[in-house]
Design a protein around this motif. Sequence first.
Motif, PDB file in Angstrom:
ATOM      1  N   PHE A  80     -54.345  27.798 -32.978  1.00 29.19           N
ATOM      2  CA  PHE A  80     -53.037  27.466 -32.143  1.00 29.19           C
ATOM      3  C   PHE A  80     -51.930  26.859 -33.015  1.00 29.19           C
ATOM      4  O   PHE A  80     -50.958  27.013 -32.963  1.00 29.19           O
ATOM      5  N   ASP A  90     -57.466  25.003 -36.950  1.00 27.33           N
ATOM      6  CA  ASP A  90     -57.196  25.471 -35.497  1.00 27.33           C
ATOM      7  C   ASP A  90     -56.163  26.581 -35.626  1.00 27.33           C
ATOM      8  O   ASP A  90     -55.166  26.324 -36.045  1.00 27.33           O
ATOM      9  N   PRO A 126     -62.318  30.455 -28.473  1.00 25.64           N
ATOM     10  CA  PRO A 126     -61.356  29.328 -27.793  1.00 25.64           C
ATOM     11  C   PRO A 126     -62.070  28.579 -26.805  1.00 25.64           C
ATOM     12  O   PRO A 126     -62.818  29.052 -26.071  1.00 25.64           O
ATOM     13  N   THR A 127     -61.426  27.415 -26.686  1.00 25.23           N
ATOM     14  CA  THR A 127     -61.782  26.578 -25.629  1.00 25.23           C
ATOM     15  C   THR A 127     -60.565  26.021 -24.652  1.00 25.23           C
ATOM     16  O   THR A 127     -59.738  25.471 -24.956  1.00 25.23           O
ATOM     17  N   PRO A 128     -60.109  26.863 -23.803  1.00 21.85           N
ATOM     18  CA  PRO A 128     -59.001  26.668 -22.659  1.00 21.85           C
ATOM     19  C   PRO A 128     -59.119  25.568 -22.081  1.00 21.85           C
ATOM     20  O   PRO A 128     -60.064  24.884 -21.758  1.00 21.85           O
ATOM     21  N   TYR A 151     -61.286  19.886 -22.084  1.00 21.01           N
ATOM     22  CA  TYR A 151     -61.789  21.126 -22.256  1.00 21.01           C
ATOM     23  C   TYR A 151     -63.221  20.943 -22.614  1.00 21.01           C
ATOM     24  O   TYR A 151     -63.689  19.642 -22.919  1.00 21.01           O
ATOM     25  N   TYR A 182     -59.820  23.443 -29.929  1.00 20.62           N
ATOM     26  CA  TYR A 182     -59.587  24.836 -30.700  1.00 20.62           C
ATOM     27  C   TYR A 182     -59.292  25.631 -29.406  1.00 20.62           C
ATOM     28  O   TYR A 182     -60.036  26.519 -28.819  1.00 20.62           O
ATOM     29  N   LEU A 183     -57.935  25.418 -29.074  1.00 20.76           N
ATOM     30  CA  LEU A 183     -57.200  26.201 -27.720  1.00 20.76           C
ATOM     31  C   LEU A 183     -57.420  27.828 -28.003  1.00 20.76           C
ATOM     32  O   LEU A 183     -57.656  28.574 -27.048  1.00 20.76           O
ATOM     33  N   TRP A 184     -56.833  28.360 -29.181  1.00 18.78           N
ATOM     34  CA  TRP A 184     -56.992  29.815 -29.517  1.00 18.78           C
ATOM     35  C   TRP A 184     -58.158  30.024 -30.437  1.00 18.78           C
ATOM     36  O   TRP A 184     -58.124  30.921 -31.206  1.00 18.78           O
ATOM     37  N   GLY A 185     -59.224  29.092 -30.562  1.00 18.69           N
ATOM     38  CA  GLY A 185     -60.274  29.389 -31.406  1.00 18.69           C
ATOM     39  C   GLY A 185     -59.745  29.017 -32.978  1.00 18.69           C
ATOM     40  O   GLY A 185     -58.807  28.350 -33.242  1.00 18.69           O
ATOM     41  N   TRP A 203     -59.782  36.589 -31.531  1.00 16.93           N
ATOM     42  CA  TRP A 203     -58.687  35.693 -31.433  1.00 16.93           C
ATOM     43  C   TRP A 203     -57.852  35.945 -32.594  1.00 16.93           C
ATOM     44  O   TRP A 203     -56.682  35.373 -32.524  1.00 16.93           O
TER      45      TRP A 203
END
Length: 397
Positions: A183, A181, A92-94, A111, A171-174, A367
Amino acid sequence: MNAQVSMQTPGIDSQGEPGGVPTDTGTRRGRKGAGAAKASQWRLIARRFRKHRLAMIGLIMTLFLYVVAAFAAFIAPYGSGDLNAEFTYAPPTPLQVVDTSGDGWDWGLYYHGYSVEQDPETLALAFTVDESVKVPVELFAEGPEYRFWGLFTTNVHLIGPADPDTAHPMYLWGADRLGHDLFSRVVLGTQISMSVGLVGVSLAFVLGITLGGLSGYFGGRVDTLIQRIIETFMAIPTLPLWLGLAAAVPRDWGPVQQYLAITVVLSLVGWTGLAREVRGRFLSLREEDFVTAAKLDGAGKPTIIFSHMLPSFTSHLIATLTLSIPAMILAETALSFLGIGLQPPTVSWGVLLQEAQNLRAIATAPWLMLPGAAVVVAVLSLNFLGDGLRDSADPYR
């Protein structure tokens, strides 16, 4: 000379006639009584419900999930089929808001990108977040095209990278094993997981109330016939029925149509428990004084059943309805996890959890369990909402 003391009642003069000044206490009581008389039953239920904190939290979360389901294609940065095979199991990349890497503070959504290393022995790719790469993010960004509610085609998404062709996807949640993706797929899976079971729940609810009410109210031969039907349906094993239906549904049907057909058929079996509960309530209520008074007043049987008897245990019906929806969500998740429910390319929380069967994948990409967190949140929210509605509508509280 004896002194005469005059005792005067508030609101009554010395001659026993009205005319005294009423006290402030009596005025307040009168106002309170008038306000209580104007409050309807639903207003009292709403007032009690607002005081139930967990129920309010459940209501807010449930409404939030259904809003996400309604606008899923707009909220998700990518489509369910969009993938990048170069970023399988990417971490993930918050989102970041403040950049302190320079001399001062730089505000704005962004990000970090990825750096990739390959193991020389296993040739496996290892992704790490590269904080030196900064990818800007904007609201109402352009992305993959989709059909909004089937009405028109657009490519506007709630959030996304400023450059849709960037070499570092967001990729917010990996990402999963194919580079999807996660998320976006969890958001899109909300549509099916939160809605496909509503048809089965509604059908089972109507059948359970109607047949259970008729059985308990009339009794005799009607009760015996309906109870034998209920026992026949209860004797059918559920899991083998799922397996048989999964093989019997026409293969030219879409995956959502197949699951909807299976859900409707299972709802024809799942109404039996509610029907027996409603029957027991009707057996105990049909001899009550208010039912006898309604009969003597000339009320018809449908009026007695639906206007007098059913409202007396509304709280139980509300709790059963709200608890049946999370049960259907769990059933869809479990069956899709076992491979006999929905199947890819359909996206639901249960389908996404199929990858959790691989322990090596979980060790590499924990994740992948995030769809399970979505299931927990949905089930708890609906349970809190059901408990609050039951307590608020309970006539004995």
